[in-house]
Design a protein around this motif. Structure first.
Motif, short mmCIF file in Angstrom:
data_model
loop_
_atom_site.label_atom_id
_atom_site.label_comp_id
_atom_site.label_asym_id
_atom_site.label_seq_id
_atom_site.Cartn_x
_atom_site.Cartn_y
_atom_site.Cartn_z
N LEU A 176 -19.80 -6.70 -14.61
CA LEU A 176 -19.28 -7.22 -13.35
C LEU A 176 -17.77 -7.11 -13.29
CD1 LEU A 176 -20.05 -8.51 -10.68
CD2 LEU A 176 -19.85 -10.76 -11.77
N TYR A 177 -17.11 -7.33 -14.41
CA TYR A 177 -15.65 -7.21 -14.43
C TYR A 177 -15.22 -5.78 -14.13
CZ TYR A 177 -10.84 -7.08 -16.06
OH TYR A 177 -9.49 -6.89 -16.15
N GLY A 178 -15.91 -4.82 -14.72
CA GLY A 178 -15.59 -3.42 -14.46
C GLY A 178 -15.75 -3.07 -12.99
N VAL A 179 -16.81 -3.56 -12.37
CA VAL A 179 -17.07 -3.28 -10.96
C VAL A 179 -16.00 -3.92 -10.07
CG1 VAL A 179 -18.65 -3.65 -9.03
CG2 VAL A 179 -19.54 -2.97 -11.27
N THR A 180 -15.75 -5.21 -10.28
CA THR A 180 -14.80 -5.93 -9.42
C THR A 180 -13.37 -5.42 -9.60
OG1 THR A 180 -14.65 -7.67 -11.11
CG2 THR A 180 -16.16 -8.04 -9.28
N ARG A 181 -13.02 -5.08 -10.84
CA ARG A 181 -11.67 -4.56 -11.06
C ARG A 181 -11.53 -3.17 -10.45
NH1 ARG A 181 -7.51 -7.92 -11.69
NH2 ARG A 181 -5.72 -6.76 -12.46
N GLY A 182 -12.60 -2.39 -10.48
CA GLY A 182 -12.57 -1.08 -9.86
C GLY A 182 -12.40 -1.18 -8.35
N VAL A 183 -13.12 -2.11 -7.73
CA VAL A 183 -12.98 -2.33 -6.29
C VAL A 183 -11.56 -2.79 -5.96
CG1 VAL A 183 -13.72 -3.77 -4.35
CG2 VAL A 183 -15.42 -2.84 -5.94
N TYR A 184 -11.03 -3.68 -6.78
CA TYR A 184 -9.66 -4.17 -6.59
C TYR A 184 -8.66 -3.02 -6.62
CZ TYR A 184 -5.18 -5.88 -8.43
OH TYR A 184 -3.84 -6.09 -8.66
N ARG A 185 -8.82 -2.09 -7.58
CA ARG A 185 -7.87 -0.97 -7.70
C ARG A 185 -7.96 -0.03 -6.51
NH1 ARG A 185 -9.73 -0.76 -13.68
NH2 ARG A 185 -8.10 -1.96 -14.75
N ILE A 186 -9.16 0.13 -5.96
CA ILE A 186 -9.32 0.99 -4.79
C ILE A 186 -8.71 0.35 -3.55
CG2 ILE A 186 -11.02 1.98 -3.20
CD1 ILE A 186 -12.87 2.34 -5.64
N VAL A 187 -9.04 -0.93 -3.33
CA VAL A 187 -8.58 -1.62 -2.12
C VAL A 187 -7.06 -1.78 -2.11
CG1 VAL A 187 -8.66 -3.82 -0.88
CG2 VAL A 187 -10.76 -2.85 -1.83
N PHE A 188 -6.48 -2.07 -3.27
CA PHE A 188 -5.05 -2.35 -3.33
C PHE A 188 -4.25 -1.19 -3.95
CE2 PHE A 188 -7.05 -6.55 -3.27
CZ PHE A 188 -6.39 -7.12 -2.19
N SER A 189 -4.81 0.01 -3.94
CA SER A 189 -4.15 1.15 -4.56
C SER A 189 -2.75 1.42 -4.01
CB SER A 189 -5.01 2.40 -4.44
OG SER A 189 -5.31 2.68 -3.09
N PRO A 190 -2.49 1.27 -2.69
CA PRO A 190 -1.11 1.51 -2.21
C PRO A 190 -0.11 0.53 -2.83
CG PRO A 190 -2.67 1.55 -0.38
CD PRO A 190 -3.42 1.04 -1.57
N LEU A 191 -0.50 -0.73 -2.96
CA LEU A 191 0.41 -1.73 -3.54
C LEU A 191 0.57 -1.53 -5.04
CD1 LEU A 191 -0.76 -4.93 -1.62
CD2 LEU A 191 1.21 -3.46 -1.13
N ILE A 192 -0.52 -1.11 -5.68
CA ILE A 192 -0.45 -0.83 -7.12
C ILE A 192 0.47 0.35 -7.39
CG2 ILE A 192 -1.79 -0.08 -9.13
CD1 ILE A 192 -4.15 -1.66 -7.96
N ALA A 193 0.36 1.40 -6.56
CA ALA A 193 1.18 2.60 -6.72
C ALA A 193 2.67 2.28 -6.54
CB ALA A 193 0.75 3.65 -5.70
N ARG A 194 2.98 1.30 -5.71
CA ARG A 194 4.37 0.91 -5.50
C ARG A 194 4.88 -0.08 -6.54
NH1 ARG A 194 4.27 -0.07 1.10
NH2 ARG A 194 3.64 2.05 1.66
N GLY A 195 4.00 -0.47 -7.45
CA GLY A 195 4.39 -1.42 -8.49
C GLY A 195 4.41 -2.86 -8.04
N LEU A 196 3.84 -3.13 -6.87
CA LEU A 196 3.83 -4.50 -6.33
C LEU A 196 2.71 -5.35 -6.94
CD1 LEU A 196 4.56 -3.71 -2.58
CD2 LEU A 196 6.16 -4.49 -4.36
N LEU A 197 1.65 -4.65 -7.41
CA LEU A 197 0.54 -5.33 -8.07
C LEU A 197 0.23 -4.64 -9.39
CD1 LEU A 197 -1.96 -5.96 -5.11
CD2 LEU A 197 -0.46 -7.64 -6.18
N HIS A 198 -0.34 -5.39 -10.34
CA HIS A 198 -0.75 -4.81 -11.61
C HIS A 198 -2.12 -4.16 -11.46
CE1 HIS A 198 2.59 -6.76 -13.59
NE2 HIS A 198 2.20 -7.94 -13.13
N ARG A 199 -2.34 -3.15 -12.29
CA ARG A 199 -3.64 -2.50 -12.30
C ARG A 199 -4.70 -3.42 -12.88
NH1 ARG A 199 -4.33 2.69 -11.42
NH2 ARG A 199 -6.11 2.78 -12.85
#
Length: 199
Positions: A176-199
């Motif tokens: 479940l952690y793998g699934v939810t973290r994967g969804v999180y990375r997809i949904v927030f990918s623009p913010l992650i790419a800008r360094g605003l959120l952690h992967r």
């Protein structure tokens, strides 16, 4: 037991001559203190620690499970009316006439508190939330929307749900952690790419 429950409620419930400052504090505790729970969990989920991510996920699942148990108790096992439905005491805030037992507010705070206390990494935060649960419980009784035993029932449900999620953790957590973290990375990918959120 019901007579004791009602007697204790009347002892803790607000009176007509209650101080406005006490009522104001009770309203803050009853209505708004609970919002610290999603803020704390969001902070834990957005941080760098994978261990904290997993604790937040487990706490969330335990809370959902505890609320489902509450719903089953209130709708199928034992419906208990709220004080103002009976009517009994003084009610100082509006509330729908939903089942009184167990208290959902107390269940949410207690479940997250127990979930944190059971993990050494967040035990201090869990203890702090357990302390916060006390004025929340008092305020809901003081303002006339819950009985004391509603709080005790909530603590029991919260403890059971927290322990169940801990015991069942090997069966679900990694997947479940793998699934939810994967969804999180997809949904927030623009913010992650800008360094605003952690992967």
């Amino acid at each position: 037991m019901e007579a004791f429950n009602q007697h204790l409620f009347l002892v803790l419930n607000a009176q007509q001559q209650s101080q406005p400052l006490v009522i104001w504090f009770a309203i803050i505790m009853a209505k708004y203190a609970i919002f610290c729970i999603p803020l704390i969990m969001l902070k834990g989920w957005l941080g760098k620690s994978e261990a904290h991510h997993k604790i937040m996920l487990t706490a969330l699942l335990a809370t959902v499970g505890a609320l489902l148990i509450n719903n089953l108790i209130g709708s199928l096992i034992w419906y208990h009316p709220r004080p103002f439905v009976m009517p009994l005491g003084h009610t100082l805030i509006s509330h729908a006439p939903t089942p009184s037992f167990p208290s959902n507010h107390m269940t949410i705070v207690s479940t997250v508190a127990f979930s944190f206390i059971l993990r050494p990494a967040l035990r201090k935060t869990g203890v702090a939330l357990a302390v916060l649960a006390l004025p929340i419980a008092w305020s809901r009784i003081y303002l006339g929307v819950h009985f004391p035993l509603d709080m005790l029932g909530a603590v029991i449900v919260a403890g059971v749900a927290s322990l169940m999620m801990l015991w069942l953790q090997p069966l679900y957590l990694e997947t479940l952690y793998g699934v939810t973290r994967g969804v999180y990375r997809i949904v927030f990918s623009p913010l992650i790419a800008r360094g605003l959120l952690h992967r």
